[in-house]
Design a protein around this motif. Sequence first.
Motif, PDB file in Angstrom:
ATOM      1  N   LEU A  76       0.829  -1.214   0.000  1.00  0.00           N
ATOM      2  CA  LEU A  76       0.000   0.000   0.000  1.00  0.00           C
ATOM      3  C   LEU A  76       0.866   1.267   0.000  1.00  0.00           C
ATOM      4  N   SER A  77       2.013   1.200   0.631  1.00  0.00           N
ATOM      5  CA  SER A  77       2.960   2.339   0.563  1.00  0.00           C
ATOM      6  C   SER A  77       3.386   2.572  -0.877  1.00  0.00           C
ATOM      7  N   ILE A  78       3.690   1.482  -1.561  1.00  0.00           N
ATOM      8  CA  ILE A  78       4.151   1.574  -2.951  1.00  0.00           C
ATOM      9  C   ILE A  78       3.041   2.168  -3.833  1.00  0.00           C
ATOM     10  N   LEU A  88       8.118  11.741  -2.725  1.00  0.00           N
ATOM     11  CA  LEU A  88       7.957  11.099  -1.420  1.00  0.00           C
ATOM     12  C   LEU A  88       9.086  10.104  -1.221  1.00  0.00           C
ATOM     13  N   SER A  89       9.435   9.845   0.036  1.00  0.00           N
ATOM     14  CA  SER A  89      10.366   8.742   0.255  1.00  0.00           C
ATOM     15  C   SER A  89       9.741   7.745   1.222  1.00  0.00           C
ATOM     16  N   PHE A  90      10.260   6.532   1.123  1.00  0.00           N
ATOM     17  CA  PHE A  90       9.703   5.414   1.869  1.00  0.00           C
ATOM     18  C   PHE A  90      10.642   5.075   3.017  1.00  0.00           C
ATOM     19  N   TRP A  92      11.463   2.542   5.875  1.00  0.00           N
ATOM     20  CA  TRP A  92      11.175   1.186   6.321  1.00  0.00           C
ATOM     21  C   TRP A  92      10.729   1.180   7.778  1.00  0.00           C
ATOM     22  N   PRO A  93       9.688   0.463   8.214  1.00  0.00           N
ATOM     23  CA  PRO A  93       8.965  -0.520   7.418  1.00  0.00           C
ATOM     24  C   PRO A  93       7.757   0.026   6.656  1.00  0.00           C
ATOM     25  N   ASN A  94       7.220   1.202   7.035  1.00  0.00           N
ATOM     26  CA  ASN A  94       5.963   1.567   6.371  1.00  0.00           C
ATOM     27  C   ASN A  94       5.521   3.012   6.569  1.00  0.00           C
ATOM     28  N   ASP A  95       6.452   3.955   6.470  1.00  0.00           N
ATOM     29  CA  ASP A  95       6.067   5.368   6.562  1.00  0.00           C
ATOM     30  C   ASP A  95       6.407   6.045   5.247  1.00  0.00           C
ATOM     31  N   LEU A  96       5.612   7.049   4.905  1.00  0.00           N
ATOM     32  CA  LEU A  96       5.958   7.872   3.746  1.00  0.00           C
ATOM     33  C   LEU A  96       6.337   9.258   4.244  1.00  0.00           C
ATOM     34  N   LEU A 185      13.801   4.854  -1.394  1.00  0.00           N
ATOM     35  CA  LEU A 185      14.130   4.461  -0.019  1.00  0.00           C
ATOM     36  C   LEU A 185      14.792   5.616   0.750  1.00  0.00           C
ATOM     37  N   ALA A 186      14.257   5.926   1.922  1.00  0.00           N
ATOM     38  CA  ALA A 186      14.782   7.026   2.744  1.00  0.00           C
ATOM     39  C   ALA A 186      15.993   6.551   3.553  1.00  0.00           C
ATOM     40  N   TYR A 187      16.840   7.482   3.924  1.00  0.00           N
ATOM     41  CA  TYR A 187      17.987   7.246   4.826  1.00  0.00           C
ATOM     42  C   TYR A 187      19.017   6.269   4.281  1.00  0.00           C
ATOM     43  N   LYS A 188      19.121   6.161   2.951  1.00  0.00           N
ATOM     44  CA  LYS A 188      20.156   5.277   2.378  1.00  0.00           C
ATOM     45  C   LYS A 188      21.531   5.790   2.818  1.00  0.00           C
ATOM     46  N   GLY A 189      22.378   4.878   3.307  1.00  0.00           N
ATOM     47  CA  GLY A 189      23.727   5.259   3.754  1.00  0.00           C
ATOM     48  C   GLY A 189      23.757   5.854   5.150  1.00  0.00           C
TER      49      GLY A 189
END
Length: 227
Positions: A76-78, A88-90, A92-96, A185-189
């Motif tokens: 549903l996030s997708i 928007l960024s995603f 994990w596990p399920n916030d936009l 994807l949010a917060y990569k790195g």
Amino acid sequence: MLEIHHIHFPTIDSTQDYLKRECKNLDPNLLFCVTADEQTKGRGRGQNKWLSPPEKNLYISFHFVGEEMQNIAQLLSISTMKYLSLPLSFKWPNDLLMNHRKIAGIISEIVDSTHVISGLGLNVLMTEEECQTIDQPATSLLIETKKTYSIFELALGIASEFQQDLHLLKEQGFATFVPFINEHLAYKGKLMEIPSRGKTVKGIVREVTPKGTLLLEGPDGQLFTCH
Ligand code: BTN
């Protein structure tokens, strides 16, 4: 593709709890969709409440009968990100998130191993002052885009996207969504604490794997995944 059956309540305790109560009486060949103008007991994941004032936001839950489907929780996030087509960024596990603040939350629950109930709360018309009453940095479509979105149109659009994505997930599996989710994807790195199955795991966020887990890197460079 499952046909959508939509019902709307002016007021309800929680669209999620309504479907949890009713799920055994619903037609398994339909994608049931419940919306409300307001929720008196809107709830988030864990013990969190979900602020649900009348005609300000989208409160929507879906019910369908599904076999073990990989990453059904994230679907549903997708669909919401795809439909909105905004930066928007995603998380994990399920916030936009939008501009580093939470704009939507998703909860996915399974009753008796077969009834899947996925709910979305999307902040639509809340003002800056209203968002500040939330206990974490929050924003809305109005704040971010200055546009007055129709909550009804958002409901129909997201429901239709979710209907198609559910079909795709059944036909092709989660791997088909992995490039999209990694792009957003949010917060990569970044070193993050991630809630996973009742615990918290800590590591640098790397990517979502084709198996639908989150790949993290530990302090010695070791890679590990969480659900
Ligand atoms: C979270 O971020 O913790 C998930 C929030 C989910 C909120 C939605 S609003 C519609 C549905 N009904 C509820 O009571 N909760 C979900």
